[in-house]
Design a protein around this motif. Structure first.
Motif, PDB file in Angstrom:
ATOM      1  N   PHE A  18      79.339  54.679  87.455  1.00 36.47           N
ATOM      2  CA  PHE A  18      79.519  52.710  87.780  1.00 36.47           C
ATOM      3  C   PHE A  18      78.782  52.672  88.835  1.00 36.47           C
ATOM      4  CE2 PHE A  18      82.644  50.911  84.713  1.00 36.47           C
ATOM      5  CZ  PHE A  18      81.113  50.689  83.765  1.00 36.47           C
ATOM      6  N   GLY A  19      79.422  52.935  90.131  1.00 35.31           N
ATOM      7  CA  GLY A  19      79.247  53.363  91.345  1.00 35.31           C
ATOM      8  C   GLY A  19      77.485  53.403  91.789  1.00 35.31           C
ATOM      9  N   ALA A  29      84.418  46.263  90.115  1.00 33.25           N
ATOM     10  CA  ALA A  29      84.126  46.687  91.632  1.00 33.25           C
ATOM     11  C   ALA A  29      83.133  47.632  92.296  1.00 33.25           C
ATOM     12  CB  ALA A  29      85.447  47.556  91.608  1.00 33.25           C
ATOM     13  N   ALA A  30      82.706  48.213  91.003  1.00 33.90           N
ATOM     14  CA  ALA A  30      80.841  48.657  91.419  1.00 33.90           C
ATOM     15  C   ALA A  30      80.485  48.015  91.895  1.00 33.90           C
ATOM     16  CB  ALA A  30      80.660  49.502  90.174  1.00 33.90           C
ATOM     17  N   ALA A  31      79.855  46.676  91.510  1.00 39.19           N
ATOM     18  CA  ALA A  31      78.978  46.184  92.176  1.00 39.19           C
ATOM     19  C   ALA A  31      79.049  45.775  93.474  1.00 39.19           C
ATOM     20  CB  ALA A  31      78.513  45.204  91.554  1.00 39.19           C
ATOM     21  N   MET A  32      80.721  45.356  93.768  1.00 38.59           N
ATOM     22  CA  MET A  32      80.557  44.904  95.495  1.00 38.59           C
ATOM     23  C   MET A  32      80.723  46.475  95.687  1.00 38.59           C
ATOM     24  SD  MET A  32      81.029  41.703  95.760  1.00 38.59           S
ATOM     25  CE  MET A  32      82.159  41.800  97.643  1.00 38.59           C
ATOM     26  N   ASN A  33      81.174  47.718  95.334  1.00 36.14           N
ATOM     27  CA  ASN A  33      81.606  48.693  96.449  1.00 36.14           C
ATOM     28  C   ASN A  33      80.270  49.797  95.005  1.00 36.14           C
ATOM     29  OD1 ASN A  33      83.933  48.142  98.525  1.00 36.14           O
ATOM     30  ND2 ASN A  33      84.483  47.161  96.036  1.00 36.14           N
ATOM     31  N   PRO A  34      79.484  49.819  95.701  1.00 37.65           N
ATOM     32  CA  PRO A  34      78.926  51.166  94.847  1.00 37.65           C
ATOM     33  C   PRO A  34      78.171  52.509  96.052  1.00 37.65           C
ATOM     34  CG  PRO A  34      76.897  49.530  96.848  1.00 37.65           C
ATOM     35  CD  PRO A  34      78.046  48.888  96.420  1.00 37.65           C
ATOM     36  N   GLU A  35      78.217  53.682  95.457  1.00 39.93           N
ATOM     37  CA  GLU A  35      78.030  54.783  96.257  1.00 39.93           C
ATOM     38  C   GLU A  35      77.363  55.049  96.999  1.00 39.93           C
ATOM     39  OE1 GLU A  35      78.929  58.245  94.301  1.00 39.93           O
ATOM     40  OE2 GLU A  35      80.435  57.363  92.509  1.00 39.93           O
ATOM     41  N   THR A  36      77.172  55.976  97.856  1.00 37.81           N
ATOM     42  CA  THR A  36      76.178  55.790  98.901  1.00 37.81           C
ATOM     43  C   THR A  36      74.767  57.171  98.468  1.00 37.81           C
ATOM     44  OG1 THR A  36      77.632  55.168 100.958  1.00 37.81           O
ATOM     45  CG2 THR A  36      75.962  56.623 101.119  1.00 37.81           C
ATOM     46  N   ARG A  53      75.380  36.005  90.819  1.00 42.35           N
ATOM     47  CA  ARG A  53      74.947  37.185  91.259  1.00 42.35           C
ATOM     48  C   ARG A  53      75.850  38.537  90.439  1.00 42.35           C
ATOM     49  NH1 ARG A  53      74.654  40.706  96.017  1.00 42.35           N
ATOM     50  NH2 ARG A  53      72.293  41.875  96.111  1.00 42.35           N
ATOM     51  N   ILE A  54      77.246  38.973  91.491  1.00 43.23           N
ATOM     52  CA  ILE A  54      77.766  39.533  91.295  1.00 43.23           C
ATOM     53  C   ILE A  54      78.157  40.400  90.004  1.00 43.23           C
ATOM     54  CG2 ILE A  54      80.180  41.194  91.629  1.00 43.23           C
ATOM     55  CD1 ILE A  54      78.204  41.409  94.043  1.00 43.23           C
ATOM     56  N   LEU A  55      78.270  39.334  89.477  1.00 40.11           N
ATOM     57  CA  LEU A  55      78.222  39.752  87.729  1.00 40.11           C
ATOM     58  C   LEU A  55      76.973  40.176  86.469  1.00 40.11           C
ATOM     59  CD1 LEU A  55      80.456  35.862  86.123  1.00 40.11           C
ATOM     60  CD2 LEU A  55      81.367  38.561  86.258  1.00 40.11           C
ATOM     61  N   THR A  56      76.172  39.374  87.301  1.00 45.55           N
ATOM     62  CA  THR A  56      74.755  40.223  86.871  1.00 45.55           C
ATOM     63  C   THR A  56      74.408  41.200  86.499  1.00 45.55           C
ATOM     64  OG1 THR A  56      73.947  37.428  87.411  1.00 45.55           O
ATOM     65  CG2 THR A  56      71.667  39.589  86.609  1.00 45.55           C
ATOM     66  N   ILE A  57      74.220  41.654  88.026  1.00 48.25           N
ATOM     67  CA  ILE A  57      74.789  43.368  88.519  1.00 48.25           C
ATOM     68  C   ILE A  57      75.478  43.895  87.731  1.00 48.25           C
ATOM     69  CG2 ILE A  57      75.425  45.741  90.177  1.00 48.25           C
ATOM     70  CD1 ILE A  57      74.311  42.917  92.657  1.00 48.25           C
ATOM     71  N   ALA A  58      77.118  43.530  88.088  1.00 44.65           N
ATOM     72  CA  ALA A  58      78.451  44.198  87.226  1.00 44.65           C
ATOM     73  C   ALA A  58      77.721  44.310  85.454  1.00 44.65           C
ATOM     74  CB  ALA A  58      79.226  43.168  87.017  1.00 44.65           C
TER      75      ALA A  58
END
Length: 484
Positions: free
Chosen positions: A350-351, A430-437, A333-338
């Motif tokens: 990216f974020g 990293a952005a997929a795991m920690n998106p900006e607000t 899932r994370i690789l798909t988003i990334a």
């Protein structure tokens, strides 16, 4: 994807489908590339330097910059400025020949501090310059700038350097010249790696050389902040070319990754394709290794087999997932988003792109009923299910691509696509795991040269931003991102 009913004469892979139309492999930029002219009595028509090999120059046309369009004449002057301009056009009284603008910059026509304090010639030169500038603005500024702009820029230092000074090279930079790269592509690659000062430094240097050197596809070890001539020397030196090495950039598909590995490692691509057929052999619970072949620089021993090459890439992906803190079971899932983040945005955004994806997937706030509507997924899916179609190069999707019901098309299917659409680097993961607000649900790149991207919370704002993109494309006809 394999279809048992398929005609045996059809290509089995996308690579094979295009193989018959692909030019034979060869070097980049042949030394005897010719510059053609039209042979007329007037100015020669500048045509691009073209390579005879499989790695040609990018097409480019060099045009002379002429004067601006003539201004419509008035019957009577309307302002004092126009009166001055018209007066300036009247025949001058007989006397010494008038000096050109270049003459104002020669040493004997410049003044030192004492002359400026005393007036005299210094005031005269200053007054002439001011009158020339004022007259240019009123009666023909475009013509004067096109004619004398380079002189002014050079004298005043406005043009800036286009190369690093000699002796500043430092550190290490690994770059890859891929099969099919042309002069402008190589120049951009060098710039992005920090080797040259500007994106066109190397290209402009090559244009100015008496002969064009021959560059071969491969991985090269250079330094940062090199002069363009030093780069030429290094690329011609066999010692800088890394053997049994491959440098994979972000955003590559499995097919492109295997082709690059085969070229860099001098390994039959059929061996790599066979090794990559079974993802479970590498502990990957997916239908393919799409997204699992990490973009990095790899060097292998000459006896390394294809399966070990693939395993090294998969293991490097696992390292990135672990560093980003991806929970077990969430890798795909994370690789798909990334992968979407990697293909859709620049690293600085990216974020924000990650937040757009998550906001659209959230049924509580989504304005699109869970449809991601990412062009990168529609284009990838269409490319995967139509093996004879070249991979997309423009940012704009066709209606056929947007309507195609393939499982990767997020214009048709809500939620994430069937799987990753490319490989993603550390930053995208990293952005997929920690998106900006933020509350963004839309974004669009409005300048394909700078990468400027605008984000919006509403579709109305998005439409305004899209208008800026179309205006940019109108101002840059022929740009690849705009479909040129």
């Amino acid at each position: 994807m394999t279809d048992p009913s398929r005609d045996e004469s059809a290509p089995l892979t996308r690579r094979q489908a295009r193989e018959s139309s692909r030019p034979a492999s060869g070097p980049v930029l042949p030394a005897d590339a010719a510059r053609d002219v039209d042979g007329s009595d007037g100015d020669a028509a500048h045509t691009p330097i073209r390579a005879e090999s499989a790695v040609p120059w990018d097409d480019a046309v060099f045009r002379d910059v002429g004067a601006g369009a003539p201004t419509a004449a008035r019957t009577e002057p309307a302002t004092l400025a126009e009166t001055a301009a018209l007066t300036a056009q009247e025949p001058a009284p007989s006397g010494p020949e008038a000096a050109s603008l270049e003459d104002l910059f020669v040493p004997e026509n410049t003044v030192d501090a004492k002359q400026r304090r005393g007036g005299g010639r210094g005031c005269l030169v200053t007054s002439i310059i001011l009158l020339v500038i004022l007259g240019g603005i009123v009666g023909g500024g475009f013509y004067l700038w096109n004619t004398y702009g380079p002189v002014i820029q050079e004298k005043l230092g406005w043009d800036g350097p286009n190369d690093y000074p000699a002796g500043e090279a430092t550190g290490e930079a690994i770059i890859t010249i891929e099969e099919g790269d042309g002069g402008e592509v190589i120049s951009q690659t060098l710039y992005e790696a920090g080797v040259t000062l500007n994106s066109d430094s190397f290209y402009e240097h090559l244009i100015g050389r008496e002969s064009i050197p021959t560059f071969y596809p491969g991985v090269y070890r250079l330094q940062k902040q090199m002069t363009s001539e030093a780069v030429v020397t290094a690329l011609e030196d066999p010692a800088t070319r890394l053997e049994n090495s491959v440098a994979l950039r972000e955003g590559l598909t499995v097919e492109a990754t295997l082709e690059a590995a085969a070229a860099g490692l001098d390994m039959p691509i059929e061996e790599l394709e066979k090794a990559a057929e079974d993802p479970s052999a590498f502990g990957v619970d997916a239908d393919s290794l799409e997204g699992w072949l990490f973009p990095a620089n790899y060097t292998f021993d000459p006896e390394t087999g294809a399966e070990d090459v693939i395993r090294a890439m998969v293991d490097r992906t696992r390292e990135s997932l672990a560093e980003a803190g991806v929970p077990e079971g969430e890798e795909q899932r994370i690789l798909t988003i990334a992968s979407i983040i990697q293909r859709e945005g620049g690293s600085a955004d990216f974020g924000k792109v990650a937040r757009v994806i998550l906001n659209r997937l959230d049924p509580e706030i989504s304005d699109t009923d869970g449809l991601l509507q990412m062009d990168s997924t529609a284009q990838f899916g269409y490319w995967m299910t139509h093996p004879d179609v070249p991979e997309q190069t423009t940012a704009f999707s066709t209606q056929e691509q947007l309507d195609d019901p393939n499982p990767w098309n997020t214009y048709v299917h809500a939620g994430l696509p069937a799987g990753p659409i490319a490989n993603a680097g550390d930053e995208a993961i990293a952005a997929a795991m920690n998106p900006e607000t933020g509350d963004w649900q839309y974004f669009v790149t409005v300048d394909f040269e700078t990468g400027e991207t605008l984000f919006a919370a509403t579709y109305g704002e998005q439409q305004q931003n899209e208008a800026k993109l179309h205006a940019w494309c109108d101002a840059h006809p022929g740009h690849a991102g705009c479909g040129g």
